[in-house]
Write a protein that holds these residues in place. Sequence first.
Motif, PDB file in Angstrom:
ATOM      1  N   GLN A  13       9.104  31.010 -28.799  1.00  0.00           N
ATOM      2  CA  GLN A  13       8.926  31.827 -27.620  1.00  0.00           C
ATOM      3  C   GLN A  13       8.970  33.240 -28.129  1.00  0.00           C
ATOM      4  OE1 GLN A  13      11.944  31.140 -24.605  1.00  0.00           O
ATOM      5  NE2 GLN A  13      11.055  32.672 -23.096  1.00  0.00           N
TER       6      GLN A  13
ATOM      7  N   ALA B 196      12.910  38.229 -26.634  1.00  0.00           N
ATOM      8  CA  ALA B 196      12.997  39.375 -25.476  1.00  0.00           C
ATOM      9  C   ALA B 196      13.076  40.931 -26.078  1.00  0.00           C
ATOM     10  CB  ALA B 196      14.306  39.121 -24.998  1.00  0.00           C
TER      11      ALA B 196
ATOM     12  N   ILE C  84       9.196  41.853 -26.090  1.00  0.00           N
ATOM     13  CA  ILE C  84       8.882  42.098 -24.791  1.00  0.00           C
ATOM     14  C   ILE C  84       9.308  43.486 -24.430  1.00  0.00           C
ATOM     15  CG2 ILE C  84       8.825  41.329 -22.739  1.00  0.00           C
ATOM     16  CD1 ILE C  84       8.725  38.394 -23.806  1.00  0.00           C
ATOM     17  N   GLU C  85      10.685  43.681 -24.405  1.00  0.00           N
ATOM     18  CA  GLU C  85      11.205  45.059 -23.794  1.00  0.00           C
ATOM     19  C   GLU C  85      10.660  46.126 -24.753  1.00  0.00           C
ATOM     20  OE1 GLU C  85      12.982  45.559 -21.271  1.00  0.00           O
ATOM     21  OE2 GLU C  85      12.598  43.333 -20.862  1.00  0.00           O
TER      22      GLU C  85
ATOM     23  N   ARG D 175       7.162  46.835 -23.424  1.00  0.00           N
ATOM     24  CA  ARG D 175       7.128  47.275 -22.005  1.00  0.00           C
ATOM     25  C   ARG D 175       7.748  48.764 -22.082  1.00  0.00           C
ATOM     26  NH1 ARG D 175      10.600  42.519 -19.170  1.00  0.00           N
ATOM     27  NH2 ARG D 175       9.071  41.059 -18.637  1.00  0.00           N
TER      28      ARG D 175
ATOM     29  N   MET E  63      -0.724  39.217 -21.535  1.00  0.00           N
ATOM     30  CA  MET E  63       0.783  39.204 -21.623  1.00  0.00           C
ATOM     31  C   MET E  63       1.214  40.076 -20.178  1.00  0.00           C
ATOM     32  SD  MET E  63       2.004  37.817 -24.275  1.00  0.00           S
ATOM     33  CE  MET E  63       3.629  38.408 -24.575  1.00  0.00           C
ATOM     34  N   ALA E  64       1.020  39.210 -19.283  1.00  0.00           N
ATOM     35  CA  ALA E  64       1.307  39.763 -17.936  1.00  0.00           C
ATOM     36  C   ALA E  64       2.957  40.155 -17.677  1.00  0.00           C
ATOM     37  CB  ALA E  64       0.885  39.037 -16.927  1.00  0.00           C
ATOM     38  N   THR E  65       3.587  39.437 -18.662  1.00  0.00           N
ATOM     39  CA  THR E  65       5.180  39.772 -18.389  1.00  0.00           C
ATOM     40  C   THR E  65       5.309  41.246 -18.970  1.00  0.00           C
ATOM     41  OG1 THR E  65       5.424  38.574 -20.644  1.00  0.00           O
ATOM     42  CG2 THR E  65       5.860  37.327 -18.824  1.00  0.00           C
ATOM     43  N   ILE E  66       4.652  41.830 -19.756  1.00  0.00           N
ATOM     44  CA  ILE E  66       4.669  43.192 -20.320  1.00  0.00           C
ATOM     45  C   ILE E  66       4.045  44.188 -19.154  1.00  0.00           C
ATOM     46  CG2 ILE E  66       4.148  44.803 -21.841  1.00  0.00           C
ATOM     47  CD1 ILE E  66       4.279  42.227 -23.943  1.00  0.00           C
TER      48      ILE E  66
END
Length: 113
Positions: free
Chosen positions: A91, A94, A97-98, A101, A48-51
Amino acid sequence: MSKPPRPLSFLGDSHDVLTTFPEEARRGAGFALYLVQIGRDPDDWKPMATIGPGVREIRIRDEAGAFRVIYIAKFLEAVYVLHCFQKKSQQTAAKDIELSRKRLKELLEERRP
């Protein structure tokens, strides 16, 4: 002789949410996390590189749907579970994911000397 499993550290409400998973999904998540604790990869995971770098997602599917456990295991002292949730669409939302993060950022700030 093998090393003992690294401890799990659940951030925020991730443990509380995990305990609400249906029994089969909860057991699947527990076994996958145990594999991570002993240094192995779970059966179904993705980066999960987006995180953030080193963050991974365990994917669990059962009759009740799709469940996810977001974690980071690159630190020696523990495996950190950032977030657990039931996936409602193809998907990742968001908000999930947020939140992951945010918890990763807080963890990294805590660990900073």
